[in-house]
Motif scaffolding. Sequence first.
Motif, PDB file in Angstrom:
ATOM      1  N   ALA A  34       0.824  -1.208   0.000  1.00  0.00           N
ATOM      2  CA  ALA A  34       0.000   0.000   0.000  1.00  0.00           C
ATOM      3  C   ALA A  34       0.858   1.257   0.000  1.00  0.00           C
ATOM      4  O   ALA A  34       2.034   1.231   0.390  1.00  0.00           O
ATOM      5  N   TRP A  35       0.230   2.329  -0.440  1.00  0.00           N
ATOM      6  CA  TRP A  35       0.811   3.672  -0.324  1.00  0.00           C
ATOM      7  C   TRP A  35       0.080   4.417   0.780  1.00  0.00           C
ATOM      8  O   TRP A  35      -1.165   4.423   0.833  1.00  0.00           O
ATOM      9  N   PHE A  36       0.862   5.021   1.648  1.00  0.00           N
ATOM     10  CA  PHE A  36       0.348   5.906   2.682  1.00  0.00           C
ATOM     11  C   PHE A  36       1.007   7.268   2.493  1.00  0.00           C
ATOM     12  O   PHE A  36       2.057   7.389   1.864  1.00  0.00           O
ATOM     13  N   ARG A  37       0.406   8.282   3.079  1.00  0.00           N
ATOM     14  CA  ARG A  37       1.060   9.580   3.081  1.00  0.00           C
ATOM     15  C   ARG A  37       0.882  10.225   4.442  1.00  0.00           C
ATOM     16  O   ARG A  37      -0.144  10.032   5.114  1.00  0.00           O
ATOM     17  N   GLY A  46      -3.873   6.125   4.542  1.00  0.00           N
ATOM     18  CA  GLY A  46      -3.781   5.112   3.504  1.00  0.00           C
ATOM     19  C   GLY A  46      -4.508   5.583   2.269  1.00  0.00           C
ATOM     20  O   GLY A  46      -5.668   6.005   2.347  1.00  0.00           O
ATOM     21  N   ILE A  47      -3.851   5.543   1.096  1.00  0.00           N
ATOM     22  CA  ILE A  47      -4.471   6.081  -0.099  1.00  0.00           C
ATOM     23  C   ILE A  47      -4.653   5.057  -1.206  1.00  0.00           C
ATOM     24  O   ILE A  47      -5.533   5.214  -2.059  1.00  0.00           O
ATOM     25  N   ALA A  48      -3.847   4.027  -1.258  1.00  0.00           N
ATOM     26  CA  ALA A  48      -3.982   3.039  -2.338  1.00  0.00           C
ATOM     27  C   ALA A  48      -3.311   1.744  -1.928  1.00  0.00           C
ATOM     28  O   ALA A  48      -2.308   1.761  -1.221  1.00  0.00           O
ATOM     29  N   VAL A  58      -7.442  -1.064  -4.138  1.00  0.00           N
ATOM     30  CA  VAL A  58      -8.292  -0.177  -3.341  1.00  0.00           C
ATOM     31  C   VAL A  58      -7.713   1.234  -3.346  1.00  0.00           C
ATOM     32  O   VAL A  58      -6.497   1.401  -3.267  1.00  0.00           O
ATOM     33  N   TYR A  59      -8.594   2.217  -3.409  1.00  0.00           N
ATOM     34  CA  TYR A  59      -8.194   3.626  -3.337  1.00  0.00           C
ATOM     35  C   TYR A  59      -9.033   4.341  -2.284  1.00  0.00           C
ATOM     36  O   TYR A  59     -10.208   4.033  -2.100  1.00  0.00           O
ATOM     37  N   SER A  60      -8.436   5.325  -1.639  1.00  0.00           N
ATOM     38  CA  SER A  60      -9.197   6.152  -0.716  1.00  0.00           C
ATOM     39  C   SER A  60     -10.060   7.133  -1.512  1.00  0.00           C
ATOM     40  O   SER A  60      -9.810   7.402  -2.681  1.00  0.00           O
ATOM     41  N   LEU A  69      -2.817   2.743  -9.474  1.00  0.00           N
ATOM     42  CA  LEU A  69      -1.769   1.780  -9.175  1.00  0.00           C
ATOM     43  C   LEU A  69      -1.470   0.926 -10.393  1.00  0.00           C
ATOM     44  O   LEU A  69      -2.374   0.557 -11.148  1.00  0.00           O
ATOM     45  N   SER A  70      -0.184   0.595 -10.547  1.00  0.00           N
ATOM     46  CA  SER A  70       0.227  -0.407 -11.527  1.00  0.00           C
ATOM     47  C   SER A  70       1.470  -1.093 -10.985  1.00  0.00           C
ATOM     48  O   SER A  70       2.072  -0.620 -10.011  1.00  0.00           O
TER      49      SER A  70
END
Length: 124
Positions: A34-37, A46-48, A58-60, A69-70
């Motif tokens: 996942a990507w967080f910021r 959490g964003i993706a 999943v996306y926020s 995402l890829s």
Amino acid sequence: EQLVESGGGLVQPGASLRLSCTASGFTFDDYAIAWFRRVAANEREGIACLSRGYGTKVYSHSVKGRFTLSSDNAKNTLYLQMNNLKSDDTGIYFCARTGGMGDCVLDPFYFDSWGQGTQVTVSS
């Protein structure tokens, strides 16, 4: 086992950036990534998230429709394409991995391995 982010920078509102998260020591197929910021002190949003094992992406609400995402299996790399960036997107972006195979939940509690982060600044 390591996660390394890259691709951050300073851009104007409306611009695009692509972040990369490259994993070493494990393969994406076995975990959710996942990507967080961090946009405020000690708060990670959490964003993706991608879970190949569960077939989930999943996306926020804050990024859905703008971020995508890829992944590149050969490079063991997850990408986050960010379009139409806004000043509210400014922050440090981290990628993270779950402790075991799992589905995507955009909650940092479930992630036990983190990269060092890359700064994204959106400003005119």
